[in-house]
Design a protein around this motif. Structure first.
Motif, PDB file in Angstrom:
ATOM      1  N   ASN A  57       0.807  -1.209   0.000  1.00 32.59           N
ATOM      2  CA  ASN A  57       0.000   0.000   0.000  1.00 32.59           C
ATOM      3  C   ASN A  57       0.845   1.264   0.000  1.00 32.59           C
ATOM      4  OD1 ASN A  57      -2.720   0.944  -0.032  1.00 32.59           O
ATOM      5  ND2 ASN A  57      -2.461   1.670   2.057  1.00 32.59           N
ATOM      6  N   SER A  58       2.170   1.086  -0.033  1.00 31.60           N
ATOM      7  CA  SER A  58       3.061   2.246  -0.026  1.00 31.60           C
ATOM      8  C   SER A  58       3.197   2.817  -1.427  1.00 31.60           C
ATOM      9  CB  SER A  58       4.445   1.844   0.498  1.00 31.60           C
ATOM     10  OG  SER A  58       4.365   1.353   1.809  1.00 31.60           O
ATOM     11  N   GLY A  59       3.562   4.087  -1.478  1.00 31.73           N
ATOM     12  CA  GLY A  59       3.834   4.710  -2.758  1.00 31.73           C
ATOM     13  C   GLY A  59       5.005   4.034  -3.436  1.00 31.73           C
ATOM     14  N   SER A  60       5.019   4.059  -4.751  1.00 33.17           N
ATOM     15  CA  SER A  60       6.060   3.379  -5.504  1.00 33.17           C
ATOM     16  C   SER A  60       7.411   4.068  -5.307  1.00 33.17           C
ATOM     17  CB  SER A  60       5.692   3.371  -6.990  1.00 33.17           C
ATOM     18  OG  SER A  60       6.650   2.667  -7.721  1.00 33.17           O
ATOM     19  N   TYR A  61       8.452   3.270  -5.136  1.00 35.27           N
ATOM     20  CA  TYR A  61       9.804   3.794  -5.049  1.00 35.27           C
ATOM     21  C   TYR A  61      10.752   2.758  -5.625  1.00 35.27           C
ATOM     22  CZ  TYR A  61      10.271   0.760  -0.914  1.00 35.27           C
ATOM     23  OH  TYR A  61      10.302  -0.315  -0.075  1.00 35.27           O
ATOM     24  N   ASN A  62      11.962   3.163  -5.913  1.00 38.54           N
ATOM     25  CA  ASN A  62      12.950   2.258  -6.469  1.00 38.54           C
ATOM     26  C   ASN A  62      13.728   1.600  -5.336  1.00 38.54           C
ATOM     27  OD1 ASN A  62      15.461   1.212  -7.606  1.00 38.54           O
ATOM     28  ND2 ASN A  62      14.887   2.276  -9.484  1.00 38.54           N
ATOM     29  N   LEU A  63      13.598   0.290  -5.192  1.00 41.97           N
ATOM     30  CA  LEU A  63      14.226  -0.447  -4.103  1.00 41.97           C
ATOM     31  C   LEU A  63      15.718  -0.175  -3.995  1.00 41.97           C
ATOM     32  CD1 LEU A  63      14.148  -2.862  -1.977  1.00 41.97           C
ATOM     33  CD2 LEU A  63      14.861  -4.278  -3.911  1.00 41.97           C
ATOM     34  N   CYS A  64      16.423  -0.316  -5.104  1.00 38.93           N
ATOM     35  CA  CYS A  64      17.885  -0.196  -5.067  1.00 38.93           C
ATOM     36  C   CYS A  64      18.336   1.247  -4.887  1.00 38.93           C
ATOM     37  CB  CYS A  64      18.488  -0.808  -6.334  1.00 38.93           C
ATOM     38  SG  CYS A  64      18.204  -2.591  -6.438  1.00 38.93           S
ATOM     39  N   GLU A  65      17.534   2.182  -5.364  1.00 39.37           N
ATOM     40  CA  GLU A  65      17.858   3.592  -5.164  1.00 39.37           C
ATOM     41  C   GLU A  65      17.722   3.979  -3.700  1.00 39.37           C
ATOM     42  OE1 GLU A  65      19.227   7.234  -6.358  1.00 39.37           O
ATOM     43  OE2 GLU A  65      18.849   5.604  -7.772  1.00 39.37           O
ATOM     44  N   VAL A  66      16.608   3.530  -3.076  1.00 36.88           N
ATOM     45  CA  VAL A  66      16.334   3.914  -1.691  1.00 36.88           C
ATOM     46  C   VAL A  66      17.175   3.106  -0.709  1.00 36.88           C
ATOM     47  CG1 VAL A  66      14.578   3.984   0.118  1.00 36.88           C
ATOM     48  CG2 VAL A  66      14.022   4.772  -2.179  1.00 36.88           C
ATOM     49  N   PHE A  67      17.120   1.762  -0.823  1.00 35.40           N
ATOM     50  CA  PHE A  67      17.799   0.935   0.177  1.00 35.40           C
ATOM     51  C   PHE A  67      19.219   0.537  -0.215  1.00 35.40           C
ATOM     52  CE2 PHE A  67      13.445   0.413   1.687  1.00 35.40           C
ATOM     53  CZ  PHE A  67      13.656   0.554   3.053  1.00 35.40           C
ATOM     54  N   GLY A  68      19.495   0.500  -1.505  1.00 36.10           N
ATOM     55  CA  GLY A  68      20.856   0.183  -1.924  1.00 36.10           C
ATOM     56  C   GLY A  68      21.784   1.374  -1.880  1.00 36.10           C
ATOM     57  N   LYS A  69      21.238   2.570  -2.147  1.00 34.37           N
ATOM     58  CA  LYS A  69      22.069   3.777  -2.217  1.00 34.37           C
ATOM     59  C   LYS A  69      21.748   4.769  -1.101  1.00 34.37           C
ATOM     60  CE  LYS A  69      23.249   7.655  -5.260  1.00 34.37           C
ATOM     61  NZ  LYS A  69      22.863   8.683  -4.271  1.00 34.37           N
ATOM     62  N   ASN A  70      20.520   5.306  -1.089  1.00 36.44           N
ATOM     63  CA  ASN A  70      20.181   6.370  -0.127  1.00 36.44           C
ATOM     64  C   ASN A  70      20.325   5.915   1.323  1.00 36.44           C
ATOM     65  OD1 ASN A  70      19.556   7.814  -2.395  1.00 36.44           O
ATOM     66  ND2 ASN A  70      17.355   7.820  -2.102  1.00 36.44           N
ATOM     67  N   PHE A  71      19.955   4.680   1.577  1.00 39.95           N
ATOM     68  CA  PHE A  71      20.021   4.123   2.929  1.00 39.95           C
ATOM     69  C   PHE A  71      21.460   4.161   3.457  1.00 39.95           C
ATOM     70  CE2 PHE A  71      20.370   0.557   5.905  1.00 39.95           C
ATOM     71  CZ  PHE A  71      19.248   0.728   6.703  1.00 39.95           C
ATOM     72  N   ILE A  72      22.391   3.681   2.646  1.00 38.31           N
ATOM     73  CA  ILE A  72      23.800   3.657   3.052  1.00 38.31           C
ATOM     74  C   ILE A  72      24.379   5.067   3.076  1.00 38.31           C
ATOM     75  CG2 ILE A  72      26.098   2.801   2.456  1.00 38.31           C
ATOM     76  CD1 ILE A  72      24.156   0.701   3.609  1.00 38.31           C
ATOM     77  N   ASP A  73      23.981   5.905   2.113  1.00 39.90           N
ATOM     78  CA  ASP A  73      24.449   7.296   2.104  1.00 39.90           C
ATOM     79  C   ASP A  73      24.028   8.015   3.381  1.00 39.90           C
ATOM     80  OD1 ASP A  73      25.625   6.934  -0.351  1.00 39.90           O
ATOM     81  OD2 ASP A  73      24.030   7.934  -1.491  1.00 39.90           O
TER      82      ASP A  73
END
Length: 323
Positions: free
Chosen positions: A216-232
């Motif tokens: 039910n969440s808005g669409s986002y790019n998995l690898c962009e958010v958790f692969g990159k932004n998360f670590i950044d």
């Protein structure tokens, strides 16, 4: 004065907000109503959100704040923190639901313990409201974790899940300025980690303490958010607060299971999340990490049904290990 603020940020989801507030009203007994502040911050919804609030204000005390304009989800989450009047703040998703006895258990914890940095709650995932109609939480089973590294490892990516974490506002605002946190859909991760770092007592609740609506969440790019932004974001926090040990824990778990498992689910049509440009995004950050090649890359290239079978077997093993 209340000791817990339940802050619900919402935007254009009156249908789900109605269900959420109904579950809160049903599962907040009169004996603890004075201990809880209910706060709803509406990010300028154009649907019937205001009508839903009025309906529930008849039988429940709700502070309702409607933004004059949409300030974005990150700023709305921050506003939940600043507008809360209690020491502890539980930002709760407008599409999630409360379970019987959860609130009594939480209040008991807050009143019986010394200062807590963060309380982490496990969620019971559900797809249809009928899945959780009869779900009932018994007395909480809590793990009091002195090791911050072990606590972070146990929570892992759920550090980003707003409904799963109750934070100490006093610790938070004494330590950081919310304006300094980037708006990249992961600001809550920043203040959750700060609360863990700055307290000697953090609590992991092993019960499934609330219902988390799936897909039910808005669409986002998995690898962009958790692969990159998360670590950044972790490296950004590390500039002021040494968390290098946390970073290594997260990277290892991300590459070994979280990213592979979710990539496989997306390939099999089991998630609404996107995964565009996945290899390129991850290769740039992790090409020198052996776990990337052993675990993550196979999730992208193996036949999708075989990959899904492997993921399910790993999940069974992990569930037995954690039970």
């Amino acid at each position: 004065m209340s000791c817990l603020t339940i802050a619900i940020p919402t935007f254009q989801r009156a249908k789900y907000l109605d269900i959420c507030l109904a579950s809160l009203e049903k599962n907040m007994p009169q004996t603890i109503q004075d201990d809880i502040e209910v706060l709803v911050i509406d990010n300028n919804s154009q649907d019937n959100t205001a009508e839903i609030i009025k309906k529930h204000q008849i039988s429940m005390n709700i502070r309702y704040i409607r933004n004059k304009e949409n300030i974005g989800p990150d700023e709305n989450f921050k506003k939940c923190i600043t507008k809360a009047t209690s020491q502890y703040v539980w930002i709760f998703g407008d599409d999630d639901v409360f379970f019987p006895t959860t609130l009594e258990n939480i209040i008991d914890i807050l009143k019986s313990k010394e200062t807590i940095g963060l309380i982490h709650l496990r969620a019971k995932n559900f797809y249809d409201d009928a899945d959780i109609l009869d779900y009932h939480v018994q007395t909480f089973s809590c793990i009091h974790m002195a090791s911050k590294e072990n606590f972070v490892a146990k929570i892992h990516t759920n550090i980003t899940f707003i409904s799963a974490n109750i934070v100490n506002k006093e610790i938070l605002l004494k330590t950081i300025n919310l304006k300094d946190i980037p708006n990249n859909n992961l600001g809550q991760m920043y203040w959750n980690i700060i609360c863990i770092l700055k307290s000697d007592l953090n609590i992991f609740v092993t019960n499934e303490a609330f219902g988390a609506r799936q897909f039910n969440s808005g669409s986002y790019n998995l690898c962009e958010v958790f692969g990159k932004n998360f670590i950044d974001m972790l490296y950004f926090i590390n500039l002021k607060y040494p968390i290098s040990s946390f970073i290594e824990i997260y990277i290892k778990r991300l590459l070994m299971f979280y990213l592979p498992a979710n990539i496989v689910r997306i390939r099999n049509g089991l998630s609404k999340v996107e995964c565009k440009g996945c290899f390129k995004i991850l290769y740039t950050k992790y090409k020198f990490r052996i776990y990337f090649w052993i675990f993550t890359v196979p999730a992208m290239i193996l036949p999708k049904k075989i990959a899904l079978f492997i993921v399910k077997q790993i999940e069974i093993i992990l569930k037995k290990k954690n039970s």
